[in-house]
Enzyme design. Structure first.
Site, PDB file in Angstrom:
ATOM      1  N   CYS A 279       0.991  -1.604  15.461  1.00 60.31           N
ATOM      2  CA  CYS A 279       1.048  -1.333  14.022  1.00 60.31           C
ATOM      3  C   CYS A 279       0.558  -2.521  13.209  1.00 60.31           C
ATOM      4  CB  CYS A 279       2.484  -0.990  13.633  1.00 60.31           C
ATOM      5  SG  CYS A 279       2.678  -0.599  11.890  1.00 60.31           S
TER       6      CYS A 279
ATOM      7  N   CYS B  51      -1.656   6.364   9.884  1.00 60.89           N
ATOM      8  CA  CYS B  51      -0.444   5.773  10.467  1.00 60.89           C
ATOM      9  C   CYS B  51      -0.741   4.424  11.088  1.00 60.89           C
ATOM     10  CB  CYS B  51       0.110   6.664  11.560  1.00 60.89           C
ATOM     11  SG  CYS B  51       0.559   8.282  10.997  1.00 60.89           S
TER      12      CYS B  51
ATOM     13  N   CYS C 202       6.170  -4.014  16.132  1.00 60.91           N
ATOM     14  CA  CYS C 202       5.565  -3.024  17.031  1.00 60.91           C
ATOM     15  C   CYS C 202       4.108  -3.433  17.318  1.00 60.91           C
ATOM     16  CB  CYS C 202       5.604  -1.630  16.416  1.00 60.91           C
ATOM     17  SG  CYS C 202       7.283  -1.056  16.117  1.00 60.91           S
TER      18      CYS C 202
ATOM     19  N   CYS D 232       3.228   8.742   0.949  1.00 63.30           N
ATOM     20  CA  CYS D 232       3.775   7.881   1.989  1.00 63.30           C
ATOM     21  C   CYS D 232       4.109   6.547   1.334  1.00 63.30           C
ATOM     22  CB  CYS D 232       2.723   7.721   3.081  1.00 63.30           C
ATOM     23  SG  CYS D 232       3.190   6.617   4.395  1.00 63.30           S
TER      24      CYS D 232
ATOM     25  N   GLU E 205       0.830  -1.205   0.000  1.00 59.59           N
ATOM     26  CA  GLU E 205       0.000   0.000   0.000  1.00 59.59           C
ATOM     27  C   GLU E 205       0.867   1.259   0.000  1.00 59.59           C
ATOM     28  OE1 GLU E 205      -4.173  -1.408   1.890  1.00 59.59           O
ATOM     29  OE2 GLU E 205      -2.658  -0.955   3.380  1.00 59.59           O
TER      30      GLU E 205
ATOM     31  N   CYS F 143       7.033  -6.382   7.541  1.00 59.32           N
ATOM     32  CA  CYS F 143       7.966  -5.705   8.439  1.00 59.32           C
ATOM     33  C   CYS F 143       8.403  -6.662   9.540  1.00 59.32           C
ATOM     34  CB  CYS F 143       7.282  -4.481   9.062  1.00 59.32           C
ATOM     35  SG  CYS F 143       8.379  -3.481  10.088  1.00 59.32           S
TER      36      CYS F 143
HETATM   37  N1  SAH Z   1       8.990   1.497  10.547  1.00 52.73           N
HETATM   38  C1  SAH Z   1       9.102   2.916  10.538  1.00 52.73           C
HETATM   39  C2  SAH Z   1       8.165   3.506   9.536  1.00 52.73           C
HETATM   40  C3  SAH Z   1       6.703   3.457   9.933  1.00 52.73           C
HETATM   41  S1  SAH Z   1       6.241   5.076   9.965  1.00 52.73           S
HETATM   42  C4  SAH Z   1       8.918   3.465  11.935  1.00 52.73           C
HETATM   43  O1  SAH Z   1       8.633   2.674  12.822  1.00 52.73           O
HETATM   44  O2  SAH Z   1       9.136   4.632  12.159  1.00 52.73           O
HETATM   45  C5  SAH Z   1       4.745   5.173  10.614  1.00 52.73           C
HETATM   46  C6  SAH Z   1       4.648   5.921  11.909  1.00 52.73           C
HETATM   47  O3  SAH Z   1       3.372   5.606  12.412  1.00 52.73           O
HETATM   48  C7  SAH Z   1       5.654   5.465  12.953  1.00 52.73           C
HETATM   49  O4  SAH Z   1       5.969   6.495  13.844  1.00 52.73           O
HETATM   50  C8  SAH Z   1       4.851   4.408  13.659  1.00 52.73           C
HETATM   51  O5  SAH Z   1       5.350   4.131  14.937  1.00 52.73           O
HETATM   52  C9  SAH Z   1       3.502   5.052  13.693  1.00 52.73           C
HETATM   53  N2  SAH Z   1       2.411   4.124  13.930  1.00 52.73           N
HETATM   54  C10 SAH Z   1       2.408   2.793  13.742  1.00 52.73           C
HETATM   55  N3  SAH Z   1       1.222   2.269  14.092  1.00 52.73           N
HETATM   56  C11 SAH Z   1       0.458   3.306  14.499  1.00 52.73           C
HETATM   57  C12 SAH Z   1      -0.878   3.420  14.971  1.00 52.73           C
HETATM   58  N4  SAH Z   1      -1.650   2.336  15.100  1.00 52.73           N
HETATM   59  N5  SAH Z   1      -1.332   4.636  15.273  1.00 52.73           N
HETATM   60  C13 SAH Z   1      -0.546   5.727  15.130  1.00 52.73           C
HETATM   61  N6  SAH Z   1       0.708   5.677  14.705  1.00 52.73           N
HETATM   62  C14 SAH Z   1       1.217   4.485  14.390  1.00 52.73           C
END
Ligand code: SAH
Length: 339
Positions: free
Chosen positions: A117, A331, A114, A103, A90, A110
């Protein structure tokens, strides 16, 4: 066959030399690929037929198919792109007054795990190549008939876990004969791969580095982000300080606020302590709840209180607008798909 979009200008010049061609042909090919965005060598009409045949024999041009396109009521568009190997990723286009931001995904799946996510949890398949990262931008620009002015590496994947291809893609995006998007309009977000942050500091790329921090102590951060067990907060923040000292560039810290988890004033206070004196900015993200996720979004009241506390204590903080959440494009909501 090798995807011609995977080559930098210098590499393509070398390739052409080996094919017995003049290096300046690389500039013509770049123009076709990144300015005219043609999808075949036959369309490169200022190249001789003979060269076009040679190119066809040696390289492919990867053109992703748009499998699905969803438009949010706020104008955000989420694309499901067929990456031509049985997988789909996506990519999201966000429309702001100041221009279009895209984006992009850097990996198919991945590894970081986390807990909040949606991009993780499903198996990691592979890295995207530089050409495949750039192709996401080309495809979207072509689809909407508009240029993209900002690129954020915040889609599926951990960009610094696919370091060489992401840096290669940034160079293509930034190259005047490539997509010609200024490095200052490119952001990389990382969950905190410390050695790669040091490596990035040495690249001399003027892009913005965003760090997904989300918590202020190791216990909480490790419970949200397993990567913290390998690179704890102290090491991560030291790497950030060294990055700033080396590059003179401001770092952006992302902090996703989850109800009763990391959103009270004590957390804000600890965050101020951690970041005090650093050249940085905090981007607060109202956490998006994912399927079977254990974290809920903080209340607006808490989010604003958190922001105000930071601002009143010398840390510049803003709340990230939630674009595309109605189509699962916000995000943490992106995921890879099998075809
Ligand atoms: N792997 C990288 C790129 C992902 S960027 C990273 O971890 O930074 C996307 C951003 O959205 C990151 O800051 C991630 O932590 C955040 N994110 C992930 N899941 C989310 C969620 N459910 N709600 C809000 N932010 C989230």
């Amino acid at each position: 066959m090798k995807n011609i979009k995977d080559y930098s200008m210098e590499q393509l010049k070398e390739e052409l030399k080996e094919l017995g061609e003049k290096p300046f042909r690389a500039e013509q090919i770049f123009k076709w690929l990144y300015e005219e965005t043609v999808q075949s060598f036959d369309e490169m009409t200022n190249l001789s037929l003979e060269l076009r045949e040679k190119l066809k024999k040696n390289y492919s041009i990867c053109n992703f198919n748009i499998l699905k396109k969803q438009e949010s009521k706020d104008g955000t568009i989420k694309y499901l792109l067929d990456v031509l190997d049985g997988n789909a990723i996506e990519t999201v286009l966000m429309r702001y007054h100041h221009g279009n931001s895209i984006c992009v995904s850097s990996q198919i799946g991945c590894k970081m795990g986390c807990k909040f996510c949606a991009s993780t949890g499903i198996n990691f398949i592979r890295n995207l190549t530089c050409g495949e990262i750039v192709e996401q931008i080309i495809r979207v620009e072509q689809d909407v008939g508009q240029r993209v002015s900002n690129v954020v590496f915040m889609g599926i994947g951990e960009p610094l876990d696919n370091y060489d291809n992401v840096v290669g893609a940034i160079r293509l995006i930034n190259h005047p004969k490539g997509l010609n998007i200024g490095a200052r309009h490119i952001s990389i977000s990382t969950s905190g791969l410390v050695p790669k942050i040091y490596q990035l500091a040495d690249e001399n790329i003027q892009c913005t580095l965003s760090i997904s921090l989300h918590a202020t102590n190791n216990e909480k951060r490790s419970s949200m982000m397993p990567v913290n067990k390998t690179y704890p907060i102290e090491e991560l923040l030291q790497a950030c300080k060294d990055y700033i000292a080396k590059t003179n560039r401001r770092i952006s810290f992302e902090y996703a606020l989850a109800k009763d988890n990391n959103d009270n004033l004590e957390d804000a206070k600890q965050l101020v302590k951690r970041l005090k004196g650093m050249l940085c900015h905090v981007n607060l993200i109202p956490i998006n709840k994912i399927e079977n996720g254990q974290f809920d979004k903080s209340s607006n009241e808490n989010i604003m209180r958190f922001r105000d506390y930071l601002n009143e204590h010398g840390i510049v903080a803003t709340i990230r607008r939630e674009l595309g959440s109605d189509i699962d494009a916000a995000c943490g909501q992106l995921r890879r798909k099998n075809l």
